[in-house]
Structure formats: structure tokens, C-alpha cells
Design an enzyme around this catalytic site. Structure first.
Site, PDB file in Angstrom:
ATOM      1  N   LYS A  33     -38.937  37.541 -23.514  1.00 15.44           N
ATOM      2  CA  LYS A  33     -38.097  37.718 -22.329  1.00 15.44           C
ATOM      3  C   LYS A  33     -38.665  36.905 -21.176  1.00 15.44           C
ATOM      4  O   LYS A  33     -39.848  36.998 -20.855  1.00 15.44           O
ATOM      5  CB  LYS A  33     -38.058  39.199 -21.935  1.00 15.44           C
ATOM      6  CG  LYS A  33     -37.273  39.490 -20.655  1.00 15.44           C
ATOM      7  CD  LYS A  33     -37.128  40.979 -20.423  1.00 15.44           C
ATOM      8  CE  LYS A  33     -38.205  41.600 -19.593  1.00 15.44           C
ATOM      9  NZ  LYS A  33     -38.188  41.239 -18.167  1.00 15.44           N
ATOM     10  N   ASP A  60     -33.655  37.200 -18.526  1.00  9.55           N
ATOM     11  CA  ASP A  60     -33.478  38.449 -17.766  1.00  9.55           C
ATOM     12  C   ASP A  60     -33.329  38.127 -16.280  1.00  9.55           C
ATOM     13  O   ASP A  60     -34.272  38.301 -15.507  1.00  9.55           O
ATOM     14  CB  ASP A  60     -34.700  39.343 -18.040  1.00  9.55           C
ATOM     15  CG  ASP A  60     -34.676  40.649 -17.269  1.00  9.55           C
ATOM     16  OD1 ASP A  60     -33.593  41.071 -16.828  1.00  9.55           O
ATOM     17  OD2 ASP A  60     -35.762  41.249 -17.109  1.00  9.55           O
ATOM     18  N   LEU A  61     -32.151  37.637 -15.897  1.00 10.07           N
ATOM     19  CA  LEU A  61     -31.939  37.268 -14.487  1.00 10.07           C
ATOM     20  C   LEU A  61     -31.040  38.265 -13.764  1.00 10.07           C
ATOM     21  O   LEU A  61     -30.806  38.131 -12.565  1.00 10.07           O
ATOM     22  CB  LEU A  61     -31.370  35.840 -14.401  1.00 10.07           C
ATOM     23  CG  LEU A  61     -32.299  34.749 -14.957  1.00 10.07           C
ATOM     24  CD1 LEU A  61     -31.672  33.362 -14.787  1.00 10.07           C
ATOM     25  CD2 LEU A  61     -33.682  34.787 -14.307  1.00 10.07           C
ATOM     26  N   LYS A  62     -30.528  39.250 -14.465  1.00 11.04           N
ATOM     27  CA  LYS A  62     -29.759  40.351 -13.843  1.00 11.04           C
ATOM     28  C   LYS A  62     -28.784  39.843 -12.783  1.00 11.04           C
ATOM     29  O   LYS A  62     -28.853  40.213 -11.604  1.00 11.04           O
ATOM     30  CB  LYS A  62     -30.700  41.381 -13.215  1.00 11.04           C
ATOM     31  CG  LYS A  62     -31.634  42.070 -14.202  1.00 11.04           C
ATOM     32  CD  LYS A  62     -32.414  43.180 -13.510  1.00 11.04           C
ATOM     33  CE  LYS A  62     -33.373  43.890 -14.434  1.00 11.04           C
ATOM     34  NZ  LYS A  62     -34.518  43.065 -14.871  1.00 11.04           N
ATOM     35  N   PHE A  63     -27.821  39.027 -13.211  1.00 11.40           N
ATOM     36  CA  PHE A  63     -26.867  38.471 -12.249  1.00 11.40           C
ATOM     37  C   PHE A  63     -26.030  39.572 -11.602  1.00 11.40           C
ATOM     38  O   PHE A  63     -25.620  40.539 -12.254  1.00 11.40           O
ATOM     39  CB  PHE A  63     -25.923  37.481 -12.951  1.00 11.40           C
ATOM     40  CG  PHE A  63     -26.611  36.249 -13.470  1.00 11.40           C
ATOM     41  CD1 PHE A  63     -27.517  35.535 -12.688  1.00 11.40           C
ATOM     42  CD2 PHE A  63     -26.349  35.785 -14.754  1.00 11.40           C
ATOM     43  CE1 PHE A  63     -28.140  34.388 -13.167  1.00 11.40           C
ATOM     44  CE2 PHE A  63     -26.968  34.637 -15.243  1.00 11.40           C
ATOM     45  CZ  PHE A  63     -27.868  33.940 -14.447  1.00 11.40           C
ATOM     46  N   ASP A  65     -23.071  39.263  -8.472  1.00  6.60           N
ATOM     47  CA  ASP A  65     -22.461  38.450  -7.416  1.00  6.60           C
ATOM     48  C   ASP A  65     -20.951  38.569  -7.586  1.00  6.60           C
ATOM     49  O   ASP A  65     -20.483  39.370  -8.406  1.00  6.60           O
ATOM     50  CB  ASP A  65     -22.940  36.990  -7.547  1.00  6.60           C
ATOM     51  CG  ASP A  65     -23.026  36.276  -6.201  1.00  6.60           C
ATOM     52  OD1 ASP A  65     -22.030  36.340  -5.442  1.00  6.60           O
ATOM     53  OD2 ASP A  65     -24.063  35.653  -5.926  1.00  6.60           O
ATOM     54  N   ASN A  68     -16.568  35.103  -9.923  1.00  4.52           N
ATOM     55  CA  ASN A  68     -16.550  33.676 -10.189  1.00  4.52           C
ATOM     56  C   ASN A  68     -17.968  33.105 -10.295  1.00  4.52           C
ATOM     57  O   ASN A  68     -18.268  32.291 -11.170  1.00  4.52           O
ATOM     58  CB  ASN A  68     -15.764  32.981  -9.063  1.00  4.52           C
ATOM     59  CG  ASN A  68     -15.520  31.528  -9.357  1.00  4.52           C
ATOM     60  OD1 ASN A  68     -14.950  31.199 -10.392  1.00  4.52           O
ATOM     61  ND2 ASN A  68     -15.979  30.654  -8.467  1.00  4.52           N
ATOM     62  N   THR A  69     -18.833  33.561  -9.406  1.00  8.01           N
ATOM     63  CA  THR A  69     -20.209  33.052  -9.381  1.00  8.01           C
ATOM     64  C   THR A  69     -20.995  33.532 -10.595  1.00  8.01           C
ATOM     65  O   THR A  69     -21.746  32.768 -11.208  1.00  8.01           O
ATOM     66  CB  THR A  69     -20.897  33.505  -8.068  1.00  8.01           C
ATOM     67  OG1 THR A  69     -20.143  32.964  -6.974  1.00  8.01           O
ATOM     68  CG2 THR A  69     -22.328  33.028  -7.982  1.00  8.01           C
ATOM     69  N   THR A 119     -34.323  51.621 -13.435  1.00  7.26           N
ATOM     70  CA  THR A 119     -35.130  52.811 -13.719  1.00  7.26           C
ATOM     71  C   THR A 119     -36.273  52.975 -12.719  1.00  7.26           C
ATOM     72  O   THR A 119     -36.969  53.975 -12.725  1.00  7.26           O
ATOM     73  CB  THR A 119     -35.697  52.776 -15.153  1.00  7.26           C
ATOM     74  OG1 THR A 119     -36.306  51.505 -15.353  1.00  7.26           O
ATOM     75  CG2 THR A 119     -34.610  52.987 -16.178  1.00  7.26           C
ATOM     76  N   ARG A 180     -44.897  52.199 -24.420  1.00  2.18           N
ATOM     77  CA  ARG A 180     -46.347  52.104 -24.579  1.00  2.18           C
ATOM     78  C   ARG A 180     -46.752  52.665 -25.933  1.00  2.18           C
ATOM     79  O   ARG A 180     -46.389  53.791 -26.261  1.00  2.18           O
ATOM     80  CB  ARG A 180     -47.071  52.912 -23.482  1.00  2.18           C
ATOM     81  CG  ARG A 180     -46.980  52.292 -22.083  1.00  2.18           C
ATOM     82  CD  ARG A 180     -47.738  50.973 -22.028  1.00  2.18           C
ATOM     83  NE  ARG A 180     -47.645  50.310 -20.733  1.00  2.18           N
ATOM     84  CZ  ARG A 180     -46.684  49.456 -20.379  1.00  2.18           C
ATOM     85  NH1 ARG A 180     -45.696  49.176 -21.208  1.00  2.18           N
ATOM     86  NH2 ARG A 180     -46.704  48.870 -19.204  1.00  2.18           N
ATOM     87  N   GLY A 209     -44.348  44.472 -22.343  1.00  2.00           N
ATOM     88  CA  GLY A 209     -45.110  43.427 -21.674  1.00  2.00           C
ATOM     89  C   GLY A 209     -46.594  43.597 -21.882  1.00  2.00           C
ATOM     90  O   GLY A 209     -47.162  43.198 -22.897  1.00  2.00           O
ATOM     91  N   ARG A 210     -47.238  44.238 -20.905  1.00  2.00           N
ATOM     92  CA  ARG A 210     -48.697  44.282 -20.843  1.00  2.00           C
ATOM     93  C   ARG A 210     -49.416  44.799 -22.095  1.00  2.00           C
ATOM     94  O   ARG A 210     -50.497  44.270 -22.407  1.00  2.00           O
ATOM     95  CB  ARG A 210     -49.134  45.053 -19.590  1.00  2.00           C
ATOM     96  CG  ARG A 210     -48.880  44.230 -18.328  1.00  2.00           C
ATOM     97  CD  ARG A 210     -48.839  45.066 -17.080  1.00  2.00           C
ATOM     98  NE  ARG A 210     -47.631  45.886 -17.042  1.00  2.00           N
ATOM     99  CZ  ARG A 210     -47.319  46.708 -16.045  1.00  2.00           C
ATOM    100  NH1 ARG A 210     -48.138  46.836 -15.018  1.00  2.00           N
ATOM    101  NH2 ARG A 210     -46.195  47.398 -16.073  1.00  2.00           N
TER     102      ARG A 210
HETATM  103  O1  C5P Z   1     -45.721  45.342 -18.923  1.00  2.00           O
HETATM  104  P1  C5P Z   1     -44.541  46.223 -19.196  1.00  2.00           P
HETATM  105  O2  C5P Z   1     -44.408  46.629 -20.652  1.00  2.00           O
HETATM  106  O3  C5P Z   1     -44.498  47.417 -18.267  1.00  2.00           O
HETATM  107  O4  C5P Z   1     -43.295  45.289 -18.878  1.00  2.00           O
HETATM  108  C1  C5P Z   1     -42.007  45.789 -18.947  1.00  2.00           C
HETATM  109  C2  C5P Z   1     -41.018  44.726 -18.633  1.00  2.00           C
HETATM  110  O5  C5P Z   1     -39.726  45.340 -18.568  1.00  2.00           O
HETATM  111  C3  C5P Z   1     -41.202  44.016 -17.315  1.00  2.00           C
HETATM  112  O6  C5P Z   1     -40.694  42.671 -17.482  1.00  2.00           O
HETATM  113  C4  C5P Z   1     -40.339  44.784 -16.358  1.00  2.00           C
HETATM  114  O7  C5P Z   1     -39.871  44.013 -15.298  1.00  2.00           O
HETATM  115  C5  C5P Z   1     -39.178  45.156 -17.281  1.00  2.00           C
HETATM  116  N1  C5P Z   1     -38.419  46.333 -16.860  1.00  2.00           N
HETATM  117  C6  C5P Z   1     -39.016  47.571 -16.660  1.00  2.00           C
HETATM  118  N2  C5P Z   1     -38.237  48.635 -16.282  1.00  2.00           N
HETATM  119  C7  C5P Z   1     -36.933  48.455 -16.116  1.00  2.00           C
HETATM  120  C8  C5P Z   1     -36.333  47.228 -16.318  1.00  2.00           C
HETATM  121  C9  C5P Z   1     -37.127  46.164 -16.705  1.00  2.00           C
HETATM  122  O8  C5P Z   1     -40.206  47.732 -16.835  1.00  2.00           O
HETATM  123  N3  C5P Z   1     -36.212  49.490 -15.800  1.00  2.00           N
END
Ligand code: C5P
Length: 235
Positions: A33, A60-63, A65, A68-69, A119, A180, A209-210
Site C-alpha cells: 500500500k 491509498d489516496l482516499k479521494f 472532492d 468530476n474531479t 477509525t 497486530r 504496517g509496522r
Molecule cells: O503500522 P500500522 O500497521 O499501524 O499501519 C496501518 C496502516 O493502515 C497505516 O498506513 C495507516 O495509515 C492505515 N490506516 C489505519 N487506520 C485506518 C485507516 C488506515 O491504521 N482507519
């Protein structure tokens, strides 16, 4: 066909560490992502590089607007060949309809995912917006509207997944962050769910992510998560 539901969040400010991380990952064992931070810094060239390395990309740019845009932005995103894109469902039905129409007939149509209520918002934040419904009801309303407009799914917390799965049925993708592995640090995520529990509760894809990007051995961390879901090394 990638069996793993894992989408690794490349939350980096620059290209170099993102590419260093993916060097350790198998494109058959996860997707990646790219969000606002990295895309703003690195642009389409990075997406092309990730594709060259065999990865499917969730842009993941969450448009959010005017219709049209957003439609035009989605056509640009589709032109990059990404696998998944997203828009804020609260942009409304006309925006969602325009989004679907924009992707109609494109060669490799990306999956289009709606963001319901972020969230990161708690009940107090949400109350200040003065919507008619409760936060949970608003999430459900926006998920149903996204489905009605033909979107492929929504982003939601794993906590919301069971209700949304029941409401929207099979075949509607639920993309869940806040995941997690058992025993991992929760970082700044306040409510976390294990990969296996999220899948059991109806999630389709897990944004992680982490726990992978900050691991001493990211490949091993990904493999352990996949193994916890019954998915083998290079399936
Ligand atoms: O590092 P971690 O697992 O917390 O990363 C979660 C990813 O999901 C990040 O890119 C974060 O911006 C994204 N995200 C989130 N909660 C949301 C929507 C997106 O943690 N509600």
C-alpha cells in the site's frame, strides 16, 4: 493469484527505505500500500518500480472532492495500473456513481474501495459532526451506499467487520487496518485485532504496517503472519 490477504503499508517519506523494504518481500506473499506521504514524495515512478518488481499496489489516496474531479483522479490512478484505489464514501452517491463510471471499461479496472468513517474518530469527534445517526449506524449506512453504487468494498476496523459482513454479504471486500500479530507492540493503534481473528470476523484484506516494516526480519514477520493464516511460504 496471491493467496495472502496481507497488504503491507509502505509508510515512508522517501523512496529509498520503501524499496529497501520491498527488496525483502515476496510479491507472491503480499501486496503493498502506497499512501499520501510516499506518493506525494515519490509519484508515479515509484508505482511503476513496484509493478516492475511484481507487486500489486493499493494506492491509498482516499479521494474526496466534487464528482468530476474524483472521476478524473481515478482515471489517472487506473492509468498507473494499480490494483486497488479508494474514495471517501461521505463524498456522496453522485461522487460514488461518477467514480464507478470513471473506471468503467478501463483495461485493468482497479478495485474501488470506500472509506466510511475514519477509525481515528472516537464518539466525541463524531458527535461534533452532528450526523443524525450514531457512528456505527453511519458506518453501516456508508458501507451499504458504497455497495449499492457498485463499489468493491470498504475500509473498516476489524471490530466493524462482523456486522458489515452480515449486512453486505460475501463478495464485498472488507479492508481492515489496526492488525497486530499476537504479542506484537500495538504502537499508536488503540484497538488491535490479530490477523487470524480479523479473518475469522469477515475481513478480506489486512493492512499491516509496522509489525512488518519495523521488524528485524520483515520477510520472517510476513511469513509468520501468513503461516498464522494457514498460508505457506510461496503460495
Ligand atoms: O503500522 P500500522 O500497521 O499501524 O499501519 C496501518 C496502516 O493502515 C497505516 O498506513 C495507516 O495509515 C492505515 N490506516 C489505519 N487506520 C485506518 C485507516 C488506515 O491504521 N482507519
Amino acid at each position: 493469484m496471491i493467496e495472502s490477504p496481507v497488504i503491507v503499508a509502505l509508510d515512508y517519506a522517501e523512496v529509498a527505505p520503501a524499496l529497501e523494504l520491498v527488496r525483502h518481500l515476496d510479491p507472491n506473499a503480499c501486496r503493498v500500500k502506497v499512501g499520501k506521504e510516499l506518493f506525494t514524495a515519490a509519484g508515479p515512478a515509484l508505482i511503476e518500480e513496484l509493478h516492475d518488481r511484481g507487486f500489486q499496489v493499493f494506492l491509498d489516496l482516499k479521494f474526496h472532492d466534487i464528482p468530476n474531479t474524483v472521476a478524473a483522479a481515478l482515471r489517472s490512478a487506473a492509468g498507473l495500473g494499480v490494483w486497488m484505489v479508494n474514495v471517501h464514501a461521505s463524498g456522496g452517491r453522485r461522487m460514488l456513481d461518477a467514480s464507478m463510471r470513471a473506471l468503467d471499461g478501463v483495461a485493468h479496472r482497479p478495485l474501488l474501495i470506500g472509506v466510511t468513517i475514519l477509525t481515528s474518530m472516537d464518539a466525541e469527534d463524531f458527535a461534533e459532526l452532528a450526523y443524525r445517526d450514531s457512528l456505527e449506524e453511519q458506518v453501516q449506512r456508508l458501507a451499504l451506499m458504497s455497495q449499492d453504487c457498485g463499489l468493491d468494498g470498504v475500509v473498516c476496523s476489524a471490530r466493524e467487520a462482523p456486522r458489515l459482513r452480515e449486512l453486505c454479504g460475501e463478495g464485498f471486500s472488507l479492508v481492515t487496518p489496526g492488525i497486530r500479530p499476537a504479542g506484537a507492540a500495538s504502537d499508536d493503534q488503540r484497538r488491535v485485532v490479530t490477523p487470524a481473528d480479523a479473518m475469522r470476523d469477515g475481513a478480506s484484506y489486512l493492512v499491516i504496517g509496522r509489525p512488518i516494516t519495523q521488524a528485524d526480519n520483515p520477510a520472517a514477520a510476513l511469513a509468520a503472519i501468513n503461516a498464522s493464516l494457514g498460508i505457506g511460504a510461496s503460495s
